[in-house]
Design a protein around this motif. Sequence first.
Motif, mmCIF file in Angstrom:
data_model
loop_
_atom_site.group_PDB
_atom_site.id
_atom_site.type_symbol
_atom_site.label_atom_id
_atom_site.label_comp_id
_atom_site.label_asym_id
_atom_site.label_seq_id
_atom_site.Cartn_x
_atom_site.Cartn_y
_atom_site.Cartn_z
ATOM 1 N N ARG A 120 0.776 -1.060 0.024
ATOM 2 C CA ARG A 120 0.080 -0.017 -0.040
ATOM 3 C C ARG A 120 0.948 1.332 0.049
ATOM 4 N NH1 ARG A 120 -4.768 -0.907 -1.710
ATOM 5 N NH2 ARG A 120 -5.648 0.589 -0.402
ATOM 6 N N THR A 121 1.834 1.205 -0.787
ATOM 7 C CA THR A 121 2.907 2.369 -0.977
ATOM 8 C C THR A 121 2.226 3.560 -2.149
ATOM 9 O OG1 THR A 121 4.661 0.992 -0.595
ATOM 10 C CG2 THR A 121 5.207 2.870 -1.837
ATOM 11 N N ALA A 122 2.379 4.639 -1.657
ATOM 12 C CA ALA A 122 2.056 5.806 -2.578
ATOM 13 C C ALA A 122 3.327 6.564 -2.803
ATOM 14 C CB ALA A 122 0.880 6.681 -1.895
ATOM 15 N N PHE A 123 3.403 7.497 -3.526
ATOM 16 C CA PHE A 123 4.431 8.260 -3.959
ATOM 17 C C PHE A 123 4.364 9.860 -3.848
ATOM 18 C CE2 PHE A 123 4.113 3.951 -5.907
ATOM 19 C CZ PHE A 123 5.555 3.474 -5.701
ATOM 20 N N PHE A 124 5.418 10.487 -3.884
ATOM 21 C CA PHE A 124 5.410 12.091 -4.101
ATOM 22 C C PHE A 124 6.444 12.115 -5.195
ATOM 23 C CE2 PHE A 124 9.297 11.685 -1.265
ATOM 24 C CZ PHE A 124 10.105 12.463 -1.816
ATOM 25 N N CYS B 17 -3.030 3.346 2.849
ATOM 26 C CA CYS B 17 -1.903 3.854 2.617
ATOM 27 C C CYS B 17 -0.839 3.769 3.767
ATOM 28 C CB CYS B 17 -1.680 5.157 1.543
ATOM 29 S SG CYS B 17 0.297 5.699 1.336
ATOM 30 N N ASP B 18 0.377 3.137 3.626
ATOM 31 C CA ASP B 18 1.181 2.982 4.846
ATOM 32 C C ASP B 18 2.695 3.297 4.708
ATOM 33 O OD1 ASP B 18 2.218 0.912 3.329
ATOM 34 O OD2 ASP B 18 1.451 -0.701 4.784
ATOM 35 N N LYS B 19 2.643 3.931 3.204
ATOM 36 C CA LYS B 19 4.090 4.207 2.944
ATOM 37 C C LYS B 19 4.240 5.492 2.009
ATOM 38 C CE LYS B 19 7.639 1.242 3.009
ATOM 39 N NZ LYS B 19 8.245 0.205 2.640
ATOM 40 N N LEU B 20 5.048 6.485 1.948
ATOM 41 C CA LEU B 20 5.109 7.606 1.058
ATOM 42 C C LEU B 20 6.600 7.399 0.789
ATOM 43 C CD1 LEU B 20 3.931 9.663 -0.434
ATOM 44 C CD2 LEU B 20 4.649 11.351 1.273
ATOM 45 N N ARG B 21 6.770 7.180 -0.720
ATOM 46 C CA ARG B 21 8.189 7.021 -1.314
ATOM 47 C C ARG B 21 8.334 7.942 -2.302
ATOM 48 N NH1 ARG B 21 8.778 1.181 -3.441
ATOM 49 N NH2 ARG B 21 8.912 0.743 -1.322
ATOM 50 N N GLY B 22 9.604 8.263 -2.436
ATOM 51 C CA GLY B 22 9.753 9.247 -3.757
ATOM 52 C C GLY B 22 11.511 9.968 -3.635
ATOM 53 N N PRO B 23 11.297 10.833 -4.631
ATOM 54 C CA PRO B 23 10.518 11.231 -5.753
ATOM 55 C C PRO B 23 10.604 10.135 -6.703
ATOM 56 C CG PRO B 23 12.620 12.449 -5.949
ATOM 57 C CD PRO B 23 12.778 11.520 -4.935
ATOM 58 N N VAL B 24 9.427 10.158 -7.521
ATOM 59 C CA VAL B 24 9.091 9.646 -8.881
ATOM 60 C C VAL B 24 8.413 10.537 -9.555
ATOM 61 C CG1 VAL B 24 9.400 7.303 -7.981
ATOM 62 C CG2 VAL B 24 7.150 8.409 -8.274
ATOM 63 N N ASN B 25 8.637 10.622 -10.841
ATOM 64 C CA ASN B 25 8.092 11.512 -11.868
ATOM 65 C C ASN B 25 7.692 11.097 -13.174
ATOM 66 O OD1 ASN B 25 9.358 13.592 -9.662
ATOM 67 N ND2 ASN B 25 11.239 13.514 -10.928
ATOM 68 N N PRO B 26 6.612 10.319 -13.053
ATOM 69 C CA PRO B 26 5.651 10.106 -12.185
ATOM 70 C C PRO B 26 5.664 8.826 -11.709
ATOM 71 C CG PRO B 26 4.203 10.032 -14.053
ATOM 72 C CD PRO B 26 5.997 10.316 -14.337
ATOM 73 N N SER B 27 6.529 8.007 -12.534
ATOM 74 C CA SER B 27 6.484 6.525 -11.915
ATOM 75 C C SER B 27 7.999 5.857 -11.912
ATOM 76 C CB SER B 27 5.524 5.687 -13.181
ATOM 77 O OG SER B 27 6.443 5.635 -14.306
ATOM 78 N N MET B 28 8.265 4.411 -11.642
ATOM 79 C CA MET B 28 9.532 4.056 -11.564
ATOM 80 C C MET B 28 10.030 3.909 -13.135
ATOM 81 S SD MET B 28 10.347 3.381 -8.441
ATOM 82 C CE MET B 28 11.878 2.227 -8.707
#
Length: 250
Positions: free
Chosen positions: A88-92, A122-133
Motif C-alpha cells: 500500500r505504497t504511495a509516492f511523491f 496507504c502505509d508508506k510514502l516514497r519518492g521522488p518519482v516523476n511520475p513512475s518508476m
Amino acid sequence: MPEGLSLSEVSSRADLREFVELPYRLYAADPDFVPPLRGDVRWMLDTAKNPFWQHARRTLFLARRGGRIVGRIAAIADDEHNRVHADRTAFFGFFECEDDPEAARALFDAAAGAVAKLLPGCDKLRGPVNPSMNDEVGFLLAAESESGPPVLMMTYNPAYYLDLAAGAGFAKEKDLVALLAPIDDRSFARLGRITDAVRRRNPGLTFRTIRMDRFPEELAKVKEVYNGAWEENWGFVPMTSEELDAMAKK
C-alpha cells in the motif's frame, strides 16, 4: 501553517502553468541545469494524455510565501505498483523547492494527506518519482567531482534537497546507481569483441534491424523484452501496452 506561508492545490490552468514553470526560475543561475521541454512536463502530468494515469491518480500542490511560489509537489497513487508488489505504497514526485525547510515540510505533509485520500490504507510514502518508476526516480546525490549536466531521464537537484527531505522525516530506502560509460573508438572496438564472443558461444543467436514497416509488432517484442529484463529490479512496475505505445510515439 507558518506565518506568510500558504499551500494550495493546483486547480486551474494558471496554477498548472506556475507548477511547470517553477524549476526554470529556481535553476536560472545554475549553469549545469538542462531545462526539460515544457510540453513534455505538461504531457507527463496530463491525466487525459499520459496513459500512466489510466491506473494512477495524482494531486498537485503549490507552496507560496508572501504570494510568491517557493515550492511544488505531486501526490501519486499507482494501482499497478500496489498490484505487482502487494503493498500500500504511495509516492511523491515533481518536488522542487527553495531552501526553505518550512515550505518543504508543508509540501511533504500535504502530499501525505493527499495520498491518504487517493489510496486509503496507504502505509508508506516514497519518492521522488516523476511520475513512475519507469521515469525519473530519486534525488541526485553526487560528489563534487561528479557534478555536471544531467543526462536523459536522470534527476537533477541541489544538494540541499536531501536535507529538506530528511528534515521532513524521510530516510533513504535505496541507492540507485548511475554509471557513465564514455563512447569512443576504443569502447566501440571492445563492444565488437564482446558481441563476437557472445555469437560464438550462442550459435543460434541472430541479430537484425528493426522492421519499421511492422512497427506495432516490433513494439510488442520491445515490451516483452523490457518488462522481462527489468521485472526483478527493485520497485519495477511493468509498462502497459498503452504506455509503451506513448513512449514510442514520443
